[in-house]
Design a protein around this motif. Structure first.
Motif, PDB file in Angstrom:
ATOM      1  N   UNK A  95      52.734  20.114   0.989  1.00 30.66           N
ATOM      2  CA  UNK A  95      53.006  20.611  -0.056  1.00 30.66           C
ATOM      3  C   UNK A  95      52.672  20.477  -1.115  1.00 30.66           C
ATOM      4  N   UNK A  96      53.099  18.806  -0.923  1.00 28.78           N
ATOM      5  CA  UNK A  96      52.220  18.426  -2.581  1.00 28.78           C
ATOM      6  C   UNK A  96      50.889  18.692  -3.081  1.00 28.78           C
ATOM      7  N   UNK A  97      50.454  18.157  -1.763  1.00 28.12           N
ATOM      8  CA  UNK A  97      48.462  18.715  -1.585  1.00 28.12           C
ATOM      9  C   UNK A  97      48.433  19.916  -1.678  1.00 28.12           C
ATOM     10  N   UNK A  98      48.604  20.651  -1.469  1.00 25.41           N
ATOM     11  CA  UNK A  98      48.465  22.651  -1.971  1.00 25.41           C
ATOM     12  C   UNK A  98      49.279  22.817  -3.381  1.00 25.41           C
ATOM     13  N   UNK A  99      50.035  22.060  -3.094  1.00 23.79           N
ATOM     14  CA  UNK A  99      50.768  22.662  -4.887  1.00 23.79           C
ATOM     15  C   UNK A  99      49.494  22.058  -5.922  1.00 23.79           C
ATOM     16  N   UNK A 100      49.078  21.097  -5.819  1.00 23.57           N
ATOM     17  CA  UNK A 100      48.266  20.292  -6.310  1.00 23.57           C
ATOM     18  C   UNK A 100      46.878  21.097  -6.750  1.00 23.57           C
ATOM     19  N   UNK A 101      46.534  21.717  -6.060  1.00 21.50           N
ATOM     20  CA  UNK A 101      45.406  21.807  -5.561  1.00 21.50           C
ATOM     21  C   UNK A 101      45.343  23.633  -6.179  1.00 21.50           C
ATOM     22  N   UNK A 102      46.655  24.041  -6.127  1.00 19.78           N
ATOM     23  CA  UNK A 102      46.304  25.364  -6.481  1.00 19.78           C
ATOM     24  C   UNK A 102      46.387  25.213  -7.707  1.00 19.78           C
ATOM     25  N   UNK A 103      46.956  24.067  -8.022  1.00 25.51           N
ATOM     26  CA  UNK A 103      47.898  24.337  -9.489  1.00 25.51           C
ATOM     27  C   UNK A 103      46.755  24.028 -10.542  1.00 25.51           C
ATOM     28  N   UNK A 104      45.790  23.335  -9.683  1.00 27.89           N
ATOM     29  CA  UNK A 104      44.277  23.057 -10.127  1.00 27.89           C
ATOM     30  C   UNK A 104      43.788  24.485 -10.585  1.00 27.89           C
ATOM     31  N   UNK A 105      42.804  25.281 -10.080  1.00 31.48           N
ATOM     32  CA  UNK A 105      42.712  26.083  -9.788  1.00 31.48           C
ATOM     33  C   UNK A 105      43.767  27.138 -10.263  1.00 31.48           C
ATOM     34  N   UNK A 106      44.418  27.259 -10.626  1.00 33.85           N
ATOM     35  CA  UNK A 106      45.244  28.157 -12.319  1.00 33.85           C
ATOM     36  C   UNK A 106      44.596  27.362 -13.764  1.00 33.85           C
ATOM     37  N   UNK A 107      44.945  26.343 -13.607  1.00 33.86           N
ATOM     38  CA  UNK A 107      44.555  25.620 -14.577  1.00 33.86           C
ATOM     39  C   UNK A 107      43.488  26.212 -15.105  1.00 33.86           C
ATOM     40  N   UNK A 108      42.182  25.912 -13.985  1.00 37.14           N
ATOM     41  CA  UNK A 108      40.733  26.242 -14.632  1.00 37.14           C
ATOM     42  C   UNK A 108      40.356  27.545 -15.051  1.00 37.14           C
ATOM     43  N   UNK A 109      41.525  28.441 -14.169  1.00 37.05           N
ATOM     44  CA  UNK A 109      40.813  29.910 -14.771  1.00 37.05           C
ATOM     45  C   UNK A 109      41.752  30.510 -16.109  1.00 37.05           C
ATOM     46  N   UNK A 110      43.574  29.454 -16.573  1.00 38.81           N
ATOM     47  CA  UNK A 110      43.465  29.053 -17.761  1.00 38.81           C
ATOM     48  C   UNK A 110      42.866  29.066 -18.648  1.00 38.81           C
ATOM     49  N   UNK A 111      41.818  28.056 -18.256  1.00 37.53           N
ATOM     50  CA  UNK A 111      41.000  27.692 -18.926  1.00 37.53           C
ATOM     51  C   UNK A 111      39.784  28.830 -19.384  1.00 37.53           C
ATOM     52  N   UNK A 112      39.462  29.789 -18.429  1.00 36.14           N
ATOM     53  CA  UNK A 112      38.068  30.267 -19.398  1.00 36.14           C
ATOM     54  C   UNK A 112      37.413  30.028 -17.842  1.00 36.14           C
ATOM     55  N   UNK A 113      37.502  29.318 -17.371  1.00 42.87           N
ATOM     56  CA  UNK A 113      36.250  27.825 -15.921  1.00 42.87           C
ATOM     57  C   UNK A 113      36.689  28.685 -14.553  1.00 42.87           C
ATOM     58  N   UNK A 114      35.412  29.146 -13.901  1.00 43.90           N
ATOM     59  CA  UNK A 114      35.761  29.633 -12.747  1.00 43.90           C
ATOM     60  C   UNK A 114      36.127  28.984 -11.438  1.00 43.90           C
ATOM     61  N   UNK A 115      36.883  29.464 -11.171  1.00 45.25           N
ATOM     62  CA  UNK A 115      37.945  29.896  -9.759  1.00 45.25           C
ATOM     63  C   UNK A 115      37.645  28.815  -8.328  1.00 45.25           C
ATOM     64  N   UNK A 116      37.935  28.256  -7.810  1.00 47.91           N
ATOM     65  CA  UNK A 116      37.762  27.817  -6.281  1.00 47.91           C
ATOM     66  C   UNK A 116      37.352  29.150  -5.653  1.00 47.91           C
ATOM     67  N   UNK A 117      35.652  29.856  -5.267  1.00 46.63           N
ATOM     68  CA  UNK A 117      35.360  30.824  -4.773  1.00 46.63           C
ATOM     69  C   UNK A 117      35.448  31.982  -4.815  1.00 46.63           C
ATOM     70  N   UNK A 118      35.001  31.932  -6.223  1.00 42.23           N
ATOM     71  CA  UNK A 118      34.379  33.417  -7.207  1.00 42.23           C
ATOM     72  C   UNK A 118      33.131  33.008  -7.271  1.00 42.23           C
TER      73      UNK A 118
END
Length: 91
Positions: free
Chosen positions: A68-91
């Motif tokens: 649960x910790x690892x999943x939430x950290x990686x999802x949060x990382x991708x959300x922050x990347x998207x908010x900063x305008x950077x490409x998300x994982x898998x896009x």
């Protein structure tokens, strides 16, 4: 779709991380329990007492806690990347 890809990739990564790190943690815990126990003797003791499955004891609790910790950290990382305008994982 981006969130589903991020979540799926994070979940898979956390499952693999849990599976691959569990045997080492079991050995480390058993080493600390035994006084003056060597790596080889701990591995032999676990194998003799519980077989290969012994290296994966406690895995369900690890999936819940560490997964649960690892999943939430990686999802949060991708959300922050998207908010900063950077490409998300898998896009």
């Amino acid at each position: 779709v981006k969130f589903e890809v991020s979540f799926g990739a994070a979940l898979l990564a956390s499952v693999l991380a849990c599976l691959l790190s569990q045997p080492g943690d079991v050995i480390l815990t058993a080493t600390y329990k035994g006084s003056n126990a060597s790596f080889g003797s701990v591995v032999s003791q676990i194998t003799e007492n519980r077989g290969i499955q012994g290296f994966f004891s406690g895995l369900s609790a690890r999936f819940i806690h560490v997964g649960a910790i690892i999943t939430s950290q990686l999802v949060l990382y991708d959300v922050v990347k998207q908010l900063l305008g950077l490409p998300a994982t898998g896009s």
